[in-house]
Enzyme design. Structure first.
Site, PDB file in Angstrom:
ATOM      1  N   HIS A  64      40.010   6.770 104.391  1.00  0.00           N
ATOM      2  CA  HIS A  64      41.419   6.979 104.744  1.00  0.00           C
ATOM      3  C   HIS A  64      41.671   8.017 105.810  1.00  0.00           C
ATOM      4  CE1 HIS A  64      43.686   4.616 101.755  1.00  0.00           C
ATOM      5  NE2 HIS A  64      42.590   4.723 101.039  1.00  0.00           N
ATOM      6  N   LYS A  96      57.748  12.213 105.934  1.00  0.00           N
ATOM      7  CA  LYS A  96      56.322  12.078 105.616  1.00  0.00           C
ATOM      8  C   LYS A  96      55.832  13.462 105.234  1.00  0.00           C
ATOM      9  CE  LYS A  96      55.739  10.328 109.822  1.00  0.00           C
ATOM     10  NZ  LYS A  96      54.860   9.171 109.674  1.00  0.00           N
ATOM     11  N   ARG A  97      54.595  13.565 104.726  1.00  0.00           N
ATOM     12  CA  ARG A  97      54.079  14.895 104.448  1.00  0.00           C
ATOM     13  C   ARG A  97      54.162  15.755 105.711  1.00  0.00           C
ATOM     14  NH1 ARG A  97      51.746  15.998  99.317  1.00  0.00           N
ATOM     15  NH2 ARG A  97      51.291  17.981 100.314  1.00  0.00           N
ATOM     16  N   LYS A 155      50.861  15.355 112.218  1.00  0.00           N
ATOM     17  CA  LYS A 155      51.985  14.413 112.230  1.00  0.00           C
ATOM     18  C   LYS A 155      53.098  14.871 113.191  1.00  0.00           C
ATOM     19  CE  LYS A 155      51.252  12.648 107.489  1.00  0.00           C
ATOM     20  NZ  LYS A 155      51.373  11.172 107.538  1.00  0.00           N
ATOM     21  N   THR A 173      52.021   4.100 106.653  1.00  0.00           N
ATOM     22  CA  THR A 173      52.709   2.957 106.039  1.00  0.00           C
ATOM     23  C   THR A 173      54.216   3.153 106.136  1.00  0.00           C
ATOM     24  OG1 THR A 173      52.430   4.041 103.897  1.00  0.00           O
ATOM     25  CG2 THR A 173      50.902   2.234 104.431  1.00  0.00           C
ATOM     26  N   LYS A 213      57.464   0.409 106.734  1.00  0.00           N
ATOM     27  CA  LYS A 213      58.693   0.336 105.934  1.00  0.00           C
ATOM     28  C   LYS A 213      59.929   0.380 106.834  1.00  0.00           C
ATOM     29  CE  LYS A 213      56.313   3.161 102.460  1.00  0.00           C
ATOM     30  NZ  LYS A 213      56.159   4.577 102.052  1.00  0.00           N
TER      31      LYS A 213
HETATM   32  C1  LIG Z   1      55.347   5.555 102.486  1.00  0.00           C
HETATM   33  C2  LIG Z   1      55.347   6.922 101.931  1.00  0.00           C
HETATM   34  C3  LIG Z   1      54.508   7.896 102.463  1.00  0.00           C
HETATM   35  C4  LIG Z   1      53.587   7.634 103.643  1.00  0.00           C
HETATM   36  O1  LIG Z   1      54.320   7.889 104.815  1.00  0.00           O
HETATM   37  P1  LIG Z   1      53.602   7.997 106.239  1.00  0.00           P
HETATM   38  O2  LIG Z   1      54.751   8.054 107.196  1.00  0.00           O
HETATM   39  O3  LIG Z   1      52.802   6.756 106.416  1.00  0.00           O
HETATM   40  O4  LIG Z   1      52.811   9.235 106.230  1.00  0.00           O
HETATM   41  C5  LIG Z   1      54.543   9.161 101.928  1.00  0.00           C
HETATM   42  N1  LIG Z   1      55.370   9.474 100.925  1.00  0.00           N
HETATM   43  C6  LIG Z   1      56.217   8.571 100.396  1.00  0.00           C
HETATM   44  C7  LIG Z   1      57.121   8.979  99.294  1.00  0.00           C
HETATM   45  C8  LIG Z   1      56.233   7.258 100.867  1.00  0.00           C
HETATM   46  O5  LIG Z   1      57.059   6.369 100.326  1.00  0.00           O
END
Ligand SMILES: *Cc1c(COP(=O)(O)O)cnc(C)c1O
Length: 822
Positions: free
Chosen positions: A370, A561-562, A567, A669, A673
Site C-alpha cells: 500500500h 483525508k489524513r 498529501k 480512494t 468517491k
Molecule cells: C475514503 C476515505 C479515506 C481515504 O481518503 P484518501 O483521499 O484516498 O486519502 C480516508 N478516510 C475516510 C473516512 C474515507 O472515507
C-alpha cells in the site's frame, strides 16, 4: 430511497404486510431483548431494536451462505487486515436488503424517525484512513459479487480517536463506539484460540538422534475470542463474516494471589489481555515500531490462521489441499507474521517438513502493498522479535536461507542486491523486514494503482521483482457504489434512475449511459439542483458543528483525508493565503465566491501535521473575519473527519483536491468517491488520478504539477526550493505572511520552522508545484464561470467512473489472484 422503490412497487400489498410485521417485531424486540416498553424506550433502544430485527433476517441468509460454500466445497478467501474503517452499518444493511422503506414506515408507525436514530449509530472507526476503508469496501463487494469470504481483524475497544478543535489545535479524545453495546456482533466464546508470546523453543529428537520437532513453550498466553459481524452484499445475495478478535485472559482472576490479599495483582492477567486489543494505533502511513503493535499483529494473525486451519481440517483430511481451498490475503504487511505462523503449524503441529510446509504456504498467501514511503515500511528489531516470537524468528531465518540460496544459485545478483532481498536488514541494527517476508511467501504481490505498481517494480521491490518477475501485478483500488453513491447521495441516485433506468444499481458500467445527458440543459438543471441540496446539507452540518455560516452557491472546494505532508494540505492553505492577497489587492476583479473545506486527523505524534491543522484554522479565522474579503473566500476546517462526515461532504463537493506529491500516493480512494458524486478533480498525476484522467477524459479533469518522474529528476538534480520561491512573487508573499505571524499574532514564530523547511529542503515539492497549482485554480475559476460547461464536465465524471467500483477490483482479485469464481 434507492432500490426499494422498484421492489416495493412490484407488490405494494406484500410491502404493507411486511411493514406491519416489522413494526410488530420491533416492539417484540424492544420488550424481550432490550427489556423496555415503548413508552420508556430511549432513542438508542429503538436503534438497537431496529438493528436486531433486521439482523435476524440477515442470519438466515448468513447460515445459508455458509452452508452453501461448505457443501459445494468452494474455495474461500480470507482477508487479513489490521484495520477496517467501517463507519455506520445500519443504512448499508437495510438498503442492501431492500428494507429501507419498510423500516422507515415501520418505525414511523411508532412515531420514530429513522434518520434520527440512524444518526445515533456510532461510526465504527477501526482504522486510520484509506487502507482500512478499502478493507471495508472490499468486504461489501466480496459479499455483493458472491465470493465466500471472511474478513479477519481486531476488535479494538477504542477505534481512531475523536478529534476536537480547541483554539485551532487538534485535541484527541478517546472514541467509545461500544458504549451502548454493538447490536451487529455475535460473540463466539466457543470459538476461542490460545495465542502465546515469549518463552523458549526446545527440540524433540527421536531415538536415533534425528530432529523430530520443535516445541515452542510461550511464557505468556492469551485467549483470542471471536466477534462476528454479518456483512450483507447488495440485494442480500450473500452474507459473509467479518470476524474481529478480542483478547481475554486465560485465567480471569489469579485466585491464589487474591486469597493472599493481592487484590490488584490478582487481576494482572486480565489487564494484560485487555491492553492487547484496547486501542488502534492512530498513525497512518507510518510504522508504529512499538512492542504492543507487534503483539497486536501476531495476536490477530495467529488467531486467524488457527481458525482457517481448523475450518479446513473440519472438511478435508489434511493441509496439503489448503492452497486449492483457501487464499489468505495480507492487506499490507501488518499481518505478514501469519506466514511464519502457518509454517509453524504445518511443521510443529502437523508434522510436515520444511519443504512441504513452504510449498503449501507459498501457494496460499497473497499480499497487497500500500505504500512506498520509507517511514511506513515495517521492520522489527531482531532482539525484540526473538524475545516475543522465538520460534517464528527461527522459521524466518530458515525461509531466508532458502531464499538466499535461490538468489545465489542464479549467479545474477551482486552482494548489494542479495542484501536488499534478505529478510534481515543487516546494516547497523538487525531488523526483520516484513515487506520482504510477505513478498517471498506470496504467490501474488499487487500494487493498488497502475503507477504505484510500476514504481514498486522500480524502487522498493526492484531486486525481488527481478528474482520473481511474474509476481507483481496491479489491482487498482475501488469503492463500493452502494455506500458511496446510493446511500450517501440518494438525490443523485434517483436522478440517474430517472434518466437511464435502474440497471446501474446492479451493473455500475451502465452509468456510462448518463454520458448522453451531459449536455442536456434540463438534466443539467436537475443535476445542479441535487448538488445544491447536498451543499445545503453540508452548510447545515458546518453551522451545527462549527457555528460558521456558509453560502451554498459558492464553489465548494474540498480536501478531506489524513493530514500528511505528502498529501500537501499545506500547498492548498498557501494557495488560500495567496488568493486572499489577490482578492484584497485587486478588489475590482470579478472574484468568484469559494469555500475551501479541509478535514482530516493528524497522528497525535506527528508534529508538522498537527501544526498544519492549526495553520488551516489560523488562516480560516483571519480570512473569514476580514470584511475586505466580502465573503468571497471562506476557509472551514471541519472537525472529526470520519466515514459519516465523508458521506455528507463528498456529495456536496464541486471540486476535489487530490494534490499529493507525484509518486507518493499509492492510489487514493477519496479521489474516486468525489468523481462518482460529480465533483471535478484538481490533482497531480499521482496514484489512481492517472487512471481517473483516462476514464473521464483529460478535458474533464484539471491536472497540474510535476510528474513522478519529474519529481525524481528534480530531487536527483539538486532541487533548490529557495530559488523557486524567490522566483514566484505570489508564493514568496504568502510564505512571508505566514512565517512572519500575520495569521498567528499571538505567537508570531509559530510557523517559522514549518515554512523554513520549505526554503531548506521542501521534501514534498510544495514550492516546485505552487505556480502550476495556482494557475490550475484560476483555470477552475474560468470553468466555474461557465456553468453549463461545468455541469457537463461534472456529469461526465459521474458517468465515466463506474470502473472504480470495488466490485470491479474484487472481480479482478478473484480471477487473477485468488482463482475463485466471481
Ligand atoms: C475514503 C476515505 C479515506 C481515504 O481518503 P484518501 O483521499 O484516498 O486519502 C480516508 N478516510 C475516510 C473516512 C474515507 O472515507
Amino acid at each position: 430511497m434507492t432500490l426499494t422503490r422498484s421492489s416495493a412497487s412490484a407488490n405494494p400489498a406484500a410491502k404493507k404486510a411486511d411493514v406491519l410485521k416489522l413494526a410488530a417485531e420491533i416492539i417484540e424486540c424492544l420488550k424481550y431483548r432490550v427489556g423496555k416498553e415503548p413508552s420508556v424506550a430511549t432513542r438508542h433502544d429503538w436503534l438497537t431494536a431496529s438493528i436486531k430485527v433486521v439482523r435476524d433476517r440477515v442470519v438466515d441468509r448468513w447460515i445459508e451462505s455458509t452452508r452453501r460454500a461448505y457443501e459445494r466445497g468452494d474455495k474461500r478467501v480470507y482477508y487479513l487486515s489490521m484495520e477496517f474503517l467501517i463507519g455506520r452499518l445500519m443504512r448499508d444493511a437495510f438498503s442492501n436488503l431492500g428494507l429501507m422503506d419498510q423500516m422507515r414506515e415501520a418505525l414511523a408507525i411508532h412515531g420514530v424517525e429513522i434518520d434520527i436514530i440512524a444518526g445515533l449509530e456510532p461510526d465504527a472507526a477501526l482504522g486510520n484512513g484509506g487502507l482500512g476503508r478499502l478493507a471495508a469496501c472490499f468486504m461489501e463487494s466480496m459479499a455483493s459479487v458472491d465470493i465466500p469470504a471472511h474478513g479477519y481483524g481486531i476488535r479494538y475497544v477504542h477505534g481512531l480517536f475523536r478529534q476536537e478543535i480547541h483554539d485551532g489545535w487538534q485535541v484527541e479524545l478517546p472514541e467509545t463506539w461500544l458504549e451502548h453495546g454493538n447490536p451487529w456482533e455475535f460473540e463466539r466464546r466457543e470459538g476461542a484460540y490460545e495465542v502465546g508470546f515469549g518463552g523458549s523453543v526446545t527440540s524433540v529428537t527421536s531415538k536415533d538422534g534425528r530432529l523430530e520437532r520443535h516445541v515452542w513453550k510461550p511464557t505468556e498466553r492469551f485467549l483470542a475470542v471471536a466477534f462476528d459481524t454479518p456483512v450483507v452484499g447488495w440485494r442480500g445475495k450473500r452474507v459473509n463474516t467479518l470476524r474481529l478478535w478480542s483478547a481475554m485472559p486465560i485465567d480471569p482472576i489469579l485466585l491464589d494471589a487474591f486469597n493472599a490479599g493481592d487484590h490488584i495483582g490478582a487481576l494482572r492477567e486480565s489487564n494484560k489481555a485487555e491492553a492487547l486489543t484496547r486501542v488502534l494505533y492512530p498513525a497512518d502511513s507510518h510504522q508504529a515500531g512499538q512492542e504492543l503493535r507487534l503483539r497486536q499483529e501476531y495476536f490477530f494473525s495467529a488467531a486467524s490462521i488457527q481458525d482457517i486451519v481448523r475450518r479446513h481440517l473440519s472438511q478435508y483430511p489434511d493441509l496439503t489441499s489448503l492452497p486449492e481451498k483457501a487464499s489468505i490475503h495480507l492487506n499490507d504487511t501488518h499481518p505478514a507474521i501469519a506466514v511464519a505462523e502457518l509454517m509453524r503449524l504445518l511443521m510443529d503441529v502437523h508434522g510436515h517438513d520444511f519443504d512441504v510446509a513452504w510449498d503449501i504456504t507459498c501457494r496460499t498467501f497473497a499480499y497487497t502493498n500500500h505504500t512506498l514511503l520509507p517511514e511506513a515500511l515495517e521492520s522489527w528489531p531482531v532482539p525484540l522479535f526473538e524475545r516475543l516470537l522465538p520460534r517464528h524468528m527461527q522459521i524466518i531465518y530458515a525461509i531466508n536461507a532458502e531464499v538466499l540460496l535461490k538468489v545465489r544459485s542464479t549467479g545474477d545478483f551482486s552482494d548489494e542486491q542479495v542484501r536488499a532481498i534478505s529478510l534481515i536488514h543487516e546494516d547497523g541494527e538487525r531488523r526483520v523486514r516484513m515487506g520482504n517476508l510477505a513478498f517471498v511467501a506470496a504467490f501474488s504481490v499487487n500494487g493498488v494503482s497502475a503507477l504505484h505498481t510500476d514504481l514498486m517494480k522500480e524502487t522498493v521491490f526492484a531486486d525481488l521483482h527481478r528474482l520473481y518477475p511474474a509476481r507483481i501485478n496491479n489491482k487498482t483500488n475501488g469503492i463500493t457504489p452502494r455506500r458511496w453513491l446510493m446511500q450517501c447521495n440518494p438525490g443523485l441516485t434517483d436522478l440517474i434512475r430517472d434518466a437511464i433506468g435502474e440497471r446501474f444499481l446492479d451493473d455500475i458500467d451502465a452509468l456510462k449511459e448518463l454520458d448522453a445527458f451531459a449536455g442536456d440543459s434540463a438534466f443539467q438543471e436537475r443535476f445542479a439542483g441535487v448538488k445544491r441540496a447536498n451543499k445545503e446539507k453540508l452548510v447545515g452540518l458546518v453551522a451545527d458543528r462549527m457555528g460558521l455560516r456558509l453560502d451554498p452557491s459558492a464553489l465548494f472546494d474540498i480536501q478531506i483525508k489524513r493530514i500528511h505532508e505528502y498529501k500537501r494540505q499545506l500547498l492548498n492553505i498557501i494557495e488560500a493565503v495567496a488568493l486572499y492577497d489577490q482578492i484584497r489587492s485587486h478588489p475590482e476583479k470579478d472574484w468568484l465566491p469559494r469555500v475551501k473545506f479541509f478535514g482530516g486527523k493528524a497522528a497525535p505524534s506527528y508534529h508538522n501535521a498537527k501544526l498544519i491543522i492549526k495553520l488551516a484554522n489560523d488562516v480560516a479565522r483571519v480570512i473569514n473575519s476580514d470584511p475586505s474579503v466580502r465573503g468571497l473566500l471562506k476557509v472551514a476546517f471541519v472537525p472529526n473527519y470520519n466515514v459519516s462526515t465523508a458521506e455528507v461532504m463528498i456529495p456536496a463537493a464541486d471540486l476535489s483536491e487530490q494534490i499529493s506529491t507525484a509518486g507518493l500516493e499509492a492510489s487514493g480512494t477519496g479521489n474516486m468517491k468525489f468523481a462518482l458524486n460529480g465533483a471535478l478533480t484538481i490533482g497531480t498525476l499521482d496514484g489512481a488520478n492517472v487512471e481517473i484522467r483516462e476514464c473521464v477524459g483529460e478535458e474533464n479533469i484539471v491536472i497540474f504539477g510535476l510528474t513522478a518522474q519529474e519529481v525524481a529528476e528534480r530531487r536527483a538534480g539538486g532541487y533548490q526550493p529557495r530559488a523557486v520561491i524567490e522566483g514566484s512573487p505570489e508564493l514568496r508573499q504568502a510564505l512571508e505572511a505566514i512565517s512572519s505571524g500575520v495569521f498567528s499574532p499571538d505567537d508570531p514564530d509559530r510557523y517559522k520552522e514549518l515554512i523554513g523547511g520549505l526554503y531548506d529542503h521542501d521534501w514534498f515539492m510544495v514550492a516546485a508545484d505552487f505556480d502550476a497549482y495556482a494557475d490550475a485554480q484560476r483555470h477552475v475559476d474560468e470553468l466555474w464561470r461557465d456553468s453549463p460547461r461545468w455541469l457537463a464536465m461534472a456529469i461526465r465524471n459521474t458517468a465515466r467512473v463506474g470502473w472504480f467500483s470495488s466490485d470491479r477490483t474484487i472481480r479482478q482479485y478473484a480471477r487473477e489472484i485468488w482463482k475463485v469464481p466471481a
